[in-house]
Design an enzyme around this catalytic site. Structure first.
Site, PDB file in Angstrom:
ATOM      1  N   GLU A 151       0.796  -1.095  -0.152  1.00 61.50           N
ATOM      2  CA  GLU A 151      -0.120  -0.006   0.016  1.00 61.50           C
ATOM      3  C   GLU A 151       0.905   1.364   0.070  1.00 61.50           C
ATOM      4  O   GLU A 151       2.084   1.185   0.238  1.00 61.50           O
ATOM      5  CB  GLU A 151      -0.912  -0.065   1.332  1.00 61.50           C
ATOM      6  N   LYS A 315      -9.387  -4.578  18.411  1.00 64.20           N
ATOM      7  CA  LYS A 315      -9.760  -5.705  17.548  1.00 64.20           C
ATOM      8  C   LYS A 315      -8.705  -6.707  17.748  1.00 64.20           C
ATOM      9  O   LYS A 315      -8.199  -6.898  18.720  1.00 64.20           O
ATOM     10  CB  LYS A 315      -9.511  -5.278  15.951  1.00 64.20           C
TER      11      LYS A 315
END
Length: 434
Positions: A151, A315
């Site tokens: 990315e 998370k």
């Protein structure tokens, strides 16, 4: 797949794009993501809700929806209301261009995003293709696809991130001056780092020691980490009374406030602290640790949503996988400032085939040409208004508009006021090499 098959005669395709309300996003109208989403989908935003990511592409976790008939901005008929860009591409494969279809099949190879970051994202890395296949097969509920995810983040505002491990000299400085990290990993481990000599021991030995130390830190018990973070916070607050804290020390206190007693607070010392100015970009290969800290950016990546997390997050954490997958390369990341294509446009080329980004900032009365590419493109207008036109189309565009351009279509952008447009496409070097 050029002029003869009709892809070049297709108009641009308007897209309706989804938003992600992750809790690290900026709230309401403070979020550029919220504003873009509101304009793009003609919906009001909620002031107390975080707006973190605006997705443009074909990934199943956030697919863009097409507007089939774009002459007046309306759908051709009600049957198309849920036609995804992926489904439309599968019905019209010529829009990808021959080389893209041969390499990646009937899908966009890239996923385009805008991020509005209020508080730090998790310490994370993205798997390479081999690991992605293993993770997706074993835990498809967490790892949603089998693709890698290199990315690039291009700063729209000032943008801060942790990226990659600091140099050996920086690492020794940490273990010599941050007693709390030594508390966690032990004196023997710390001495291993302090005694490292790159010239005599070589890169592989340095990587092995770094992996051992990092794993020891990340797998320490919650009680040990909680005590160490508490001690660190107390020490830095005391020392701030008599000296100016270093940038990374100030960052550590900021992160502790966001994620109390989190191992990521201490781990921050091991990473490079990167500050991007608007127009600067940072790219990340597979298996490289990073965490975005604050600011807004344009992001592009291979079409994947695989994230292995280990700190600064509520998370799911997969600490063992993260510690075993990292490359443990050291040193400051390369900062891209773009290659000027004309007076108004810069191209950002990461070392990945799947994507590139162009940034075009047009002042009053200016225009710029995006030449035809052998692959598809997605354009987003993040500010201002103008026109996008080609041989067979002309579109009025303004903030929040997202448009898909097929392969072999040139697009000229013009404005009578000012406009800021970003384009994502397949990396130009891929076509030059193939």
């Amino acid at each position: 797949m050029g002029e003869s098959n009709g892809s070049a005669s297709r108009p641009l395709l308007r897209l309706r794009c989804p938003v992600k309300n992750y809790d690290w996003g900026r709230l309401g109208r403070d979020s550029r993501v919220a504003r873009l989403f509101s304009f793009n989908s003609a919906v009001d935003t909620e002031e107390d809700k975080p707006y973190a990511e605006f997705w443009m592409g074909t990934h199943e976790s956030g697919p863009s929806i097409v507007l089939e008939n774009i002459e007046n901005g309306e759908l051709a008929d009600s049957n198309h209301r849920n036609l995804s860009l992926k489904s439309w591409i599968e019905k019209n494969p010529d829009v990808l261009g021959e080389k893209v279809v041969q390499k990646w099949g009937l899908d966009l190879p890239f996923l385009f995003k805008v991020l509005s970051v209020a508080k730090a994202l998790s310490i994370q890395a993205h798997p390479d293709k081999e690991l992605a296949r293993v993770l997706h097969k074993s835990r498809p509920d967490i790892y949603k696809d089998d693709n890698h995810k290199p990315e690039m983040a291009l700063a729209v505002t000032e943008f801060e991130a942790l990226c990659g491990f600091t140099s050996l000299e920086g690492l020794k400085d940490v273990f010599g001056n941050v007693p709390e990290i030594v508390e966690v990993v032990g004196t023997a481990c710390a001495n291993q780092v302090l005694e490292l000599d790159f010239n005599s021991q070589g890169e592989e030995k340095v990587k092995a020691v770094l992996q051992s130390v990092f794993t020891q830190l990340m797998t320490a018990s919650k009680d040990v980490i909680s005590k160490a973070v508490s001690n660190l916070k107390s020490r830095l607050k005391t020392e701030s009374q008599v000296r100016k804290l270093a940038d990374k020390e100030q960052l550590v206190l900021q992160l502790e406030n966001q994620y109390p007693a989190d191992v990521g607070v201490i781990a921050t010392f091991l990473f490079n602290y990167v500050k991007l100015n608007p127009g600067e970009a940072l790219y990340l290969g597979a298996n490289e640790p990073h965490a975005y800290i604050s600011g807004e950016c344009i992001e592009c990546m291979a079409t994947s949503d695989n994230v292995v997390r280990a700190g600064l997050t509520p998370k799911h954490r997969d600490v063992q996988t993260l510690c075993s997958m990292l490359t443990y390369k050291q040193g400051f990341p390369e900062i891209l400032r773009g290659i000027p294509l004309n007076s108004f446009t810069r191209k950002y080329l990461p070392p990945f085939n799947e994507f590139e980004i162009d940034s075009c900032i047009l002042p009053h009365g200016a225009s710029a040409l995006f030449p035809a590419s052998p692959g598809p493109s997605i354009f987003i207008v993040i500010a201002g208004e103008g026109t996008m036109h080609g041989a067979h189309f002309e579109e009025l565009v303004s903030e929040g508009d997202v448009l898909f351009a097929p392969a072999d279509v040139s697009v000229e952008v013009a404005t009578s006021s000012k406009v800021h447009v970003y384009r994502a496409g397949v990396n130009s070097r891929f076509f030059e090499a193939s």
